[in-house]
Design an enzyme around this catalytic site. Structure first.
Site, PDB file in Angstrom:
ATOM      1  CE  LYS A  64      33.066  38.818  38.891  1.00 52.30           C
ATOM      2  NZ  LYS A  64      33.382  37.453  38.607  1.00 52.30           N
TER       3      LYS A  64
ATOM      4  NE  ARG B  75      35.650  39.562  43.247  1.00 52.07           N
ATOM      5  CZ  ARG B  75      35.772  38.772  43.994  1.00 52.07           C
ATOM      6  NH1 ARG B  75      35.120  38.713  45.141  1.00 52.07           N
ATOM      7  NH2 ARG B  75      36.700  37.740  43.636  1.00 52.07           N
TER       8      ARG B  75
ATOM      9  CG  ASP C 241      33.952  36.637  35.427  1.00 46.36           C
ATOM     10  OD1 ASP C 241      34.600  35.934  36.100  1.00 46.36           O
ATOM     11  OD2 ASP C 241      32.943  37.449  36.045  1.00 46.36           O
TER      12      ASP C 241
ATOM     13  CG  HIS D  97      32.565  33.299  39.124  1.00 45.35           C
ATOM     14  ND1 HIS D  97      33.466  32.845  40.235  1.00 45.35           N
ATOM     15  CD2 HIS D  97      32.959  34.198  38.353  1.00 45.35           C
ATOM     16  CE1 HIS D  97      34.424  33.902  39.763  1.00 45.35           C
ATOM     17  NE2 HIS D  97      34.014  34.522  38.808  1.00 45.35           N
TER      18      HIS D  97
ATOM     19  CB  CYS E  53      41.081  29.831  39.291  1.00 46.23           C
ATOM     20  SG  CYS E  53      41.587  30.101  40.789  1.00 46.23           S
TER      21      CYS E  53
ATOM     22  NE  ARG F 139      40.476  41.383  37.659  1.00 53.07           N
ATOM     23  CZ  ARG F 139      40.065  40.082  37.621  1.00 53.07           C
ATOM     24  NH1 ARG F 139      39.385  39.537  36.371  1.00 53.07           N
ATOM     25  NH2 ARG F 139      40.227  39.173  38.763  1.00 53.07           N
TER      26      ARG F 139
ATOM     27  CE1 TYR G 161      40.939  47.821  38.845  1.00 50.11           C
ATOM     28  CE2 TYR G 161      40.616  45.988  40.172  1.00 50.11           C
ATOM     29  CZ  TYR G 161      41.371  46.599  39.235  1.00 50.11           C
ATOM     30  OH  TYR G 161      42.112  45.791  38.424  1.00 50.11           O
TER      31      TYR G 161
ATOM     32  CB  SER H 134      38.329  35.253  41.279  1.00 48.98           C
ATOM     33  OG  SER H 134      37.011  35.460  41.558  1.00 48.98           O
TER      34      SER H 134
END
Ligand code: GTP
Ligand code: SPV
Ligand code: MN
Length: 590
Positions: free
Chosen positions: A213, A76, A282, A233, A257, A374, A204, A255
């Protein structure tokens, strides 16, 4: 110009939107995505023929494909993400802002003719289960087949979205073009008042899978404030105790974590009879229910998860989830077309092709997989998927857990004294930055509620909305703060983490049930050391527990300064409750 005219919807607002974008971007053809299996296979075949995806070893990884993004486009881009509200104040000091009219002019310049020679795909999708009052419709227009194939895993796509929409015009308008994948021409732009997203120059992840998001968090948080709900989130999980009693927990970690890991956790062996099932990994959409509790849904249908560190020990359920029908991006390849990344099971292969396509050996100095590589996998593959994931009304939340990645200061777990103290714990959260966003990895920054990159309006107002929601609930969830990442003086993690996090979760749900004790410290309530279960933890004793829970007042005074510094930047709209909570904390640690 229509390639798949038969899938064209009858909704006039959708037809007008697509016609307008086609006129601007001048694609060679318009492809109306229907979400069918036949369409899926033909798109994969096309992507392989075009060299965009590679078919992986189908014996080892049936239905799996591999792609590489441009090395300039791997995460991002917060610095290129904009919230274009009529005034700068509405976007607030934590977001980039531009005037909507100016931004439209600039984007229209970039979009003009940009799909010439390309196919324009129209993806109708739902965020949320069909039939839920929380569910939203999006239409994403894109010139990227990668986006189509990822979106069909991450969201419910196809005719069901047109059905949910009916004849109305209440849908999110998403426009994506890769352009030439150049960071100079890369912008991720939100127009909350127009329920519109324009993303250019990337191919991406969260930059381009616009349901995630952009819609589910940035536009979602804006809609949630206006409509009386919350877009967060957060992972969502169900904990079932040995007596068969279920509790639902939401947790916000920044993110990379640990949300995916926590959501799929397998309890350690001696937690016989305890069971965790996943609702989401998420994003959570939550609203007060008629009984005064907070109800949550997962708006997504798949997992876009961090590959490095995922293995059969840390997250066996994720490994099973990604064993089929998964797209891998920016991981490394073995000679027999299997995938590999740092922290995967087994010995490091002697020869790999790295994420950039170069030969790699264990002697190489660079990582074989990008740290933000990912997998995109359907949630239906998850062996512990909760049946509640399709529940239109959502699930009632007992506890909300906030957590950051902190090498020092923050204890393993603490409980908030009240809703407003809990909102303070979330609002003042800090975390070390990770590879999920470009720039600054490792630095501690404030990441309130793990929403710093995702709140679609002024952060102080967002805190105000949290306080407001607490008032709207008769039975507000209890709030907790955790830190899996505290380190000792030698730099080792003090807590084993992963499945062992069940021990913390057990205390949390038993607190909510009223069956576990706690004692008060200056920063929050903590588990009684005599009650916290450390049995069966290799080398982790009662003393280790006290060490990972330790509150060092000198560290906390520094922490308070950092929190204060952040709050000063929000000064204009910071709710007074949070000012008072900070004063109370200051007096307790003095
Ligand atoms: P986003 O998808 O970016 O929103 O992130 P996420 O919160 O879902 O992150 P994820 O679960 O994929 O965690 C990624 C990183 O955290 C990996 O490097 C994991 O190995 C690490 N991690 C997850 N849980 C733990 C834990 O309990 N302890 C430790 N030490 N590391 C963990
Ligand atoms: C995150 O960065 O929090 C993610 C990955 O979940 S992305 O969808 O790329 O934003
Ligand atoms: Mn995320």
């Amino acid at each position: 110009m229509d390639h798949q005219g038969c899938n064209k919807p009858s909704n006039q607002a959708v037809l007008d939107f697509v016609a307008k974008v086609a006129k601007l971007t001048t694609p060679d053809q318009v492809f109306w995505i229907d979400g069918s299996e036949a369409e899926k296979q033909s798109l994969y075949d096309q992507a392989v023929a075009d060299g965009i995806l590679m078919k992986l070893n189908q014996e080892k990884l049936p239905g799996c494909y591999y792609g590489r993004s441009n090395p300039n486009d791997v995460a991002r881009v917060e610095q290129l993400t904009f919230i274009c509200t009529p005034t700068r104040e509405e976007a607030g000091p934590t977001n980039n802002w531009a005037a909507p009219a100016e931004m439209h002019t600039k984007l229209n310049g970039l979009l003009a003719g940009c799909m010439k020679g390309r196919t324009m795909y129209v993806i109708p999708y739902l965020m949320g289960p069909a039939g839920s009052p929380l569910t939203k419709v999006g239409i994403e227009i894109t010139d990227s087949i990668m986006v189509v194939l990822n979106m069909r895993i991450m969201a419910r796509i196809g005719a069901l979205a047109y059905k949910h929409l009916g004849g109305g015009d209440d849908f999110n308008r998403g426009i994506h073009s890769m352009l030439d994948i150049n960071p100079e021409r890369r912008f991720i732009v939100h127009f909350p008042q127009e329920n519109t997203i324009v993303s250019v120059g990337s191919n991406y992840g969260g930059n381009v899978l616009l349901g995630k998001k952009c819609l589910a968090l940035r536009i979602g948080s804006y809609l949630g404030r206006n409509e009386g709900w919350m877009a967060e989130h957060m992972l969502l999980l169900c904990v079932e105790n040995p007596q068969g009693k279920k509790a639902y927990v939401a947790a916000a970690f920044p993110s990379a974590c640990g949300k995916t890991n926590f959501a799929m956790m397998i309890p350690p062996a001696h937690f016989n009879g305890w069971k965790i099932t996943t609702i989401g990994d998420d994003i959570a959409w939550m609203r007060p229910g008629p009984d005064g509790r907070l109800y949550a849904i997962n708006p997504e249908a798949g997992y876009f998860g961090v590959a490095p560190g995922t293995n059969y020990k840390s997250n066996p359920n994720a490994m099973k989830t990604i064993a089929k029908d998964t797209i891998y991006t920016n991981v490394a390849l073995t000679e027999d077309l299997d995938v590999w990344w740092e922290g995967k099971d087994g010995p490091v292969p002697a020869k790999l092709t790295d994420w950039k396509g170069n030969p790699w050996t264990p002697a190489s100095t660079e990582k074989a997989a990008h740290p933000n590589s990912r997998f995109t996998a359907p949630m239906a593959n998850n062996p512990v998927l909760a049946s509640e994931v399709e529940a239109a009304a959502g699930v009632p939340i007992s506890a909300i857990i906030f957590g950051g990645r902190r090498a020092s200061t923050m204890p393993l777990v603490m409980e908030a004294f009240s809703w407003s103290h809990g909102v303070y714990l979330g609002a003042s959260m800090g975390s070390e930055m990770t590879a999920a966003a470009v720039g600054g990895a490792g630095q501690v920054r404030r990441d309130p509620m793990a929403m710093l990159p995702f709140a679609g309006y002024d952060m102080g107002e967002y805190f105000g909305h949290w306080l407001q929601m607490g008032k709207a609930l008769k039975f507000a969830p209890q709030i907790y703060h955790v830190n899996w990442f505290r380190k000792d003086k030698d730099g080792n993690f003090m807590w084993p983490g992963f499945g062992e996090n069940m021990r913390v979760l057990k205390w949390v749900v038993e607190r909510c049930e009223g069956t576990a004790g706690a004692y008060e410290t200056p920063v929050g309530r903590m588990p009684l050391p005599c009650e916290f279960d450390v049995e069966g933890l290799d080398g982790f004793t009662k003393e280790s527990f006290e060490a990972v829970q330790k509150i060092d007042k000198e560290e906390w005074k520094k922490e308070l300064l950092l929190q204060t510094e952040f709050f000063l930047t929000l000064n204009r709209t910071l709710p007074k409750e949070l000012v008072f909570e900070r004063e109370l904390l200051a007096s307790r640690i003095s």
